[in-house]
Write a protein that holds these residues in place. Structure first.
Motif, PDB file in Angstrom:
ATOM      1  N   UNK A  62       0.805  -1.227   0.000  1.00 60.84           N
ATOM      2  CA  UNK A  62       0.000   0.000   0.000  1.00 60.84           C
ATOM      3  C   UNK A  62       0.833   1.270   0.000  1.00 60.84           C
ATOM      4  N   UNK A  63       2.000   1.226   0.640  1.00 59.56           N
ATOM      5  CA  UNK A  63       2.859   2.406   0.702  1.00 59.56           C
ATOM      6  C   UNK A  63       3.960   2.374  -0.360  1.00 59.56           C
ATOM      7  N   UNK A  64       3.877   1.382  -1.257  1.00 57.35           N
ATOM      8  CA  UNK A  64       4.828   1.237  -2.363  1.00 57.35           C
ATOM      9  C   UNK A  64       6.282   1.145  -1.875  1.00 57.35           C
ATOM     10  N   UNK A  65       6.468   0.370  -0.827  1.00 55.07           N
ATOM     11  CA  UNK A  65       7.794   0.096  -0.279  1.00 55.07           C
ATOM     12  C   UNK A  65       8.360  -1.095  -1.038  1.00 55.07           C
ATOM     13  N   UNK A  66       9.506  -0.933  -1.627  1.00 53.77           N
ATOM     14  CA  UNK A  66      10.085  -1.981  -2.473  1.00 53.77           C
ATOM     15  C   UNK A  66      11.148  -2.812  -1.766  1.00 53.77           C
ATOM     16  N   UNK A  67      11.852  -2.244  -0.789  1.00 52.39           N
ATOM     17  CA  UNK A  67      12.950  -2.933  -0.117  1.00 52.39           C
ATOM     18  C   UNK A  67      12.528  -3.348   1.289  1.00 52.39           C
ATOM     19  N   UNK A  68      12.704  -4.631   1.599  1.00 57.28           N
ATOM     20  CA  UNK A  68      12.363  -5.181   2.903  1.00 57.28           C
ATOM     21  C   UNK A  68      13.614  -5.827   3.484  1.00 57.28           C
ATOM     22  N   UNK A  69      13.948  -5.491   4.720  1.00 58.63           N
ATOM     23  CA  UNK A  69      15.049  -6.135   5.419  1.00 58.63           C
ATOM     24  C   UNK A  69      14.447  -7.225   6.286  1.00 58.63           C
ATOM     25  N   UNK A  70      14.790  -8.470   5.989  1.00 59.15           N
ATOM     26  CA  UNK A  70      14.215  -9.587   6.737  1.00 59.15           C
ATOM     27  C   UNK A  70      15.101 -10.819   6.610  1.00 59.15           C
ATOM     28  N   UNK A  71      14.970 -11.709   7.590  1.00 58.33           N
ATOM     29  CA  UNK A  71      15.597 -13.022   7.515  1.00 58.33           C
ATOM     30  C   UNK A  71      14.549 -14.078   7.169  1.00 58.33           C
ATOM     31  N   UNK A  72      13.321 -13.655   6.951  1.00 64.80           N
ATOM     32  CA  UNK A  72      12.185 -14.543   6.703  1.00 64.80           C
ATOM     33  C   UNK A  72      12.061 -14.829   5.214  1.00 64.80           C
ATOM     34  N   UNK A  73      12.261 -16.067   4.835  1.00 61.99           N
ATOM     35  CA  UNK A  73      12.205 -16.437   3.415  1.00 61.99           C
ATOM     36  C   UNK A  73      10.802 -16.364   2.836  1.00 61.99           C
ATOM     37  N   UNK A  74       9.781 -16.303   3.674  1.00 60.08           N
ATOM     38  CA  UNK A  74       8.415 -16.225   3.191  1.00 60.08           C
ATOM     39  C   UNK A  74       8.155 -15.012   2.323  1.00 60.08           C
ATOM     40  N   UNK A  75       8.915 -13.963   2.532  1.00 60.98           N
ATOM     41  CA  UNK A  75       8.725 -12.739   1.745  1.00 60.98           C
ATOM     42  C   UNK A  75       9.185 -12.898   0.291  1.00 60.98           C
ATOM     43  N   UNK A  76       9.935 -13.927   0.002  1.00 56.33           N
ATOM     44  CA  UNK A  76      10.419 -14.134  -1.368  1.00 56.33           C
ATOM     45  C   UNK A  76       9.273 -14.411  -2.340  1.00 56.33           C
ATOM     46  N   UNK A  77       8.112 -14.779  -1.825  1.00 56.57           N
ATOM     47  CA  UNK A  77       6.966 -15.022  -2.713  1.00 56.57           C
ATOM     48  C   UNK A  77       6.397 -13.737  -3.292  1.00 56.57           C
TER      49      UNK A  77
END
Length: 85
Positions: A62-77
């Motif tokens: 919703x906020x058009x954020x493109x970069x996420x810092x995470x160790x969670x592989x679930x976000x790769x989807x």
């Protein structure tokens, strides 16, 4: 982030990181009801994401954020996000 940091480092380090996160260079987002509802719908469909992860994904969308810092592989989807780990 802080729970993960605390599990691997000292409380002092986690507090220092928290102070950075609360500093002027970071923006904290509230979760409006509409995004909360979108997050809940995503959570009901996703067996590999926590509700917090679903909320993060919907806030990013919703906020058009493109970069996420995470160790969670679930976000790769989410192909629209760049995962920084």
């Amino acid at each position: 982030v802080l729970a993960f940091t605390l599990s691997r480092n000292s409380h002092k380090f986690a507090v220092e990181l928290g102070e950075i996160m609360l500093g002027p260079d970071m923006t904290m987002l509230d979760v409006p009801k509409e995004i909360f509802d979108q997050s809940w719908e995503l959570f009901k469909e996703s067996e590999n994401l926590s509700f917090t992860d679903c909320t993060t994904a919907k806030l990013a969308e919703n906020y058009k954020i493109k970069n996420i810092v995470t160790f969670d592989n679930g976000f790769r989807q989410f192909k629209s996000m760049n995962i920084l780990s």
